[in-house]
Design an enzyme around this catalytic site. Structure first.
Site, mmCIF file in Angstrom:
data_model
loop_
_atom_site.group_PDB
_atom_site.id
_atom_site.type_symbol
_atom_site.label_atom_id
_atom_site.label_comp_id
_atom_site.label_asym_id
_atom_site.label_seq_id
_atom_site.Cartn_x
_atom_site.Cartn_y
_atom_site.Cartn_z
ATOM 1 N N ASN A 69 0.856 -1.139 -0.150
ATOM 2 C CA ASN A 69 -0.146 0.023 0.043
ATOM 3 C C ASN A 69 0.786 1.119 -0.085
ATOM 4 O O ASN A 69 1.521 1.531 0.998
ATOM 5 C CB ASN A 69 -0.951 0.051 1.095
ATOM 6 N N HIS A 85 -9.492 1.318 5.256
ATOM 7 C CA HIS A 85 -8.062 1.580 5.696
ATOM 8 C C HIS A 85 -8.198 2.428 6.991
ATOM 9 O O HIS A 85 -9.350 3.151 6.787
ATOM 10 C CB HIS A 85 -7.187 1.920 4.847
ATOM 11 N N GLU A 144 -4.969 -4.778 10.827
ATOM 12 C CA GLU A 144 -4.107 -3.686 10.787
ATOM 13 C C GLU A 144 -4.361 -2.879 12.336
ATOM 14 O O GLU A 144 -4.879 -2.050 12.246
ATOM 15 C CB GLU A 144 -4.076 -2.563 9.774
ATOM 16 N N LYS A 175 0.162 4.154 -0.338
ATOM 17 C CA LYS A 175 -0.358 5.543 0.294
ATOM 18 C C LYS A 175 -0.219 6.791 -0.587
ATOM 19 O O LYS A 175 -0.337 6.485 -1.901
ATOM 20 C CB LYS A 175 -0.131 5.519 1.830
ATOM 21 N N GLU A 231 -6.966 4.773 7.847
ATOM 22 C CA GLU A 231 -6.664 6.098 7.678
ATOM 23 C C GLU A 231 -7.969 6.597 7.048
ATOM 24 O O GLU A 231 -8.213 7.821 7.484
ATOM 25 C CB GLU A 231 -5.318 6.337 6.637
ATOM 26 N N GLY A 250 2.759 2.427 10.879
ATOM 27 C CA GLY A 250 3.732 3.619 10.591
ATOM 28 C C GLY A 250 4.284 4.177 11.841
ATOM 29 O O GLY A 250 5.191 5.200 12.077
ATOM 30 N N SER A 293 3.782 -1.841 10.400
ATOM 31 C CA SER A 293 5.153 -2.101 10.642
ATOM 32 C C SER A 293 5.802 -3.240 10.269
ATOM 33 O O SER A 293 6.597 -3.954 11.073
ATOM 34 C CB SER A 293 5.550 -1.582 12.106
#
Ligand code: 13P
Length: 266
Positions: free
Chosen positions: A12, A98, A169, A14, A100, A175, A215
């Site tokens: 991904n 996701h 996730e 992003k 985010e 991240g 990560s």
């Protein structure tokens, strides 16, 4: 009965990479993995680079995915992209829900559910993301949160539930360089498989691929991917660098056990 679930590793990217940078990254990955048959490899560049990356990986086993889509097929939705537009660019997969998107763009489970149905309708394979925040984990609510995300995001899919890929996730691991331990990840994956079993039956759950994301790097991929319910990875930061991504894909190649076909798991 032993079940075979082919591992899948998706990058991904992003909101990163210009077209030229995306082509370069895809080129490097293609050179290293074009003939990789043991693992499904998926690249999810930003919309602006889908066409260019698709051309680089054309005629290889590497597949193209998008990071989001709208639930309608067309119409007055300024700034949005539909599933049929993604198919038009030879996308096979789409990441949906996701964290985010859920936290920065207000995507609810209901919105994710509409997108999942639209993706299936457009012949795309949805990679549906779920995961708890650190606060929710610290409060011991992680299973409740993840189950609720699954139940509502994957509602009313009938037989087609079997076509979904779920990515676990944990938000606190995205991240941050702080990954879930293999045991924490395995526990949640086993729980997700059980929850999917309640939704669509044990057979569907036993075949469903569950990815871990947060990560994942070359140095922790081997231990995470060795867990019985972890069927691959959804990679963020490490997918932006050819060598790291390729190493993670290589870590997903099943080790052959004597007398069993590669990748056989209990
Ligand atoms: P990182 O690998 O950068 O933690 O991101 C994970 C992720 O969000 C993939 O979708």
């Amino acid at each position: 009965m032993k079940k075979f679930r082919k591992k899948l590793v998706a990058g991904n990217w992003k909101m990163n990479k210009t077209v030229a940078d995306a082509q370069k990254l895809a080129d490097g990955i293609k050179d290293a993995l074009a003939d990789c048959r043991e693992v499904d490899v998926v690249l999810c560049p930003p919309f602006t680079a889908l066409k260019a990356v698709g051309e680089v990986i054309d005629a290889t086993s590497i597949k193209l995915g998008a990071q989001n889509m709208h639930w309608e097929a067309s119409g007055a939705y300024t700034g949005e992209i539909s599933g049929s537009m993604l198919r038009d660019l030879y996308c096979h997969y789409v990441i949906l829900g996701h964290s985010e998107r859920r936290s920065y763009f207000g995507e609810t489970n209901d919105v994710v559910n509409r997108k999942v149905k639209a993706a299936l309708g457009a012949k795309l394979i949805p990679i549906v993301c779920v995961g708890e925040t650190l606060q929710e984990r610290d409060a011991g609510r992680m299973q409740e949160v993840v189950e609720s995300q699954l139940v509502h995001s994957l509602a009313d899919l009938g037989e087609r539930l079997g076509e979904i890929i779920v990515a676990y996730e944990p938000v606190w691991a995205i991240g941050t360089g702080r990954t879930a331990s293999p045991e924490q990840a395995q526990d949640m994956h086993a729980f997700i498989r059980e929850a999917v079993g309640k939704l669509g039956g044990v057979e569907t759950a036993s075949k469903m691929r569950l990815l871990y994301g947060g990560s994942m790097k070359p140095d922790n991929a081997v231990a995470l991917l060795a867990q019985p319910d972890i069927d691959g990875g959804l990679i963020g930061g490490a997918a932006l660098e050819t060598r790291a991504f390729v190493e993670i894909v290589r870590a997903a190649i099943p080790k052959r056990e004597p007398g069993l076909p590669a990748g056989t798991v209990e």
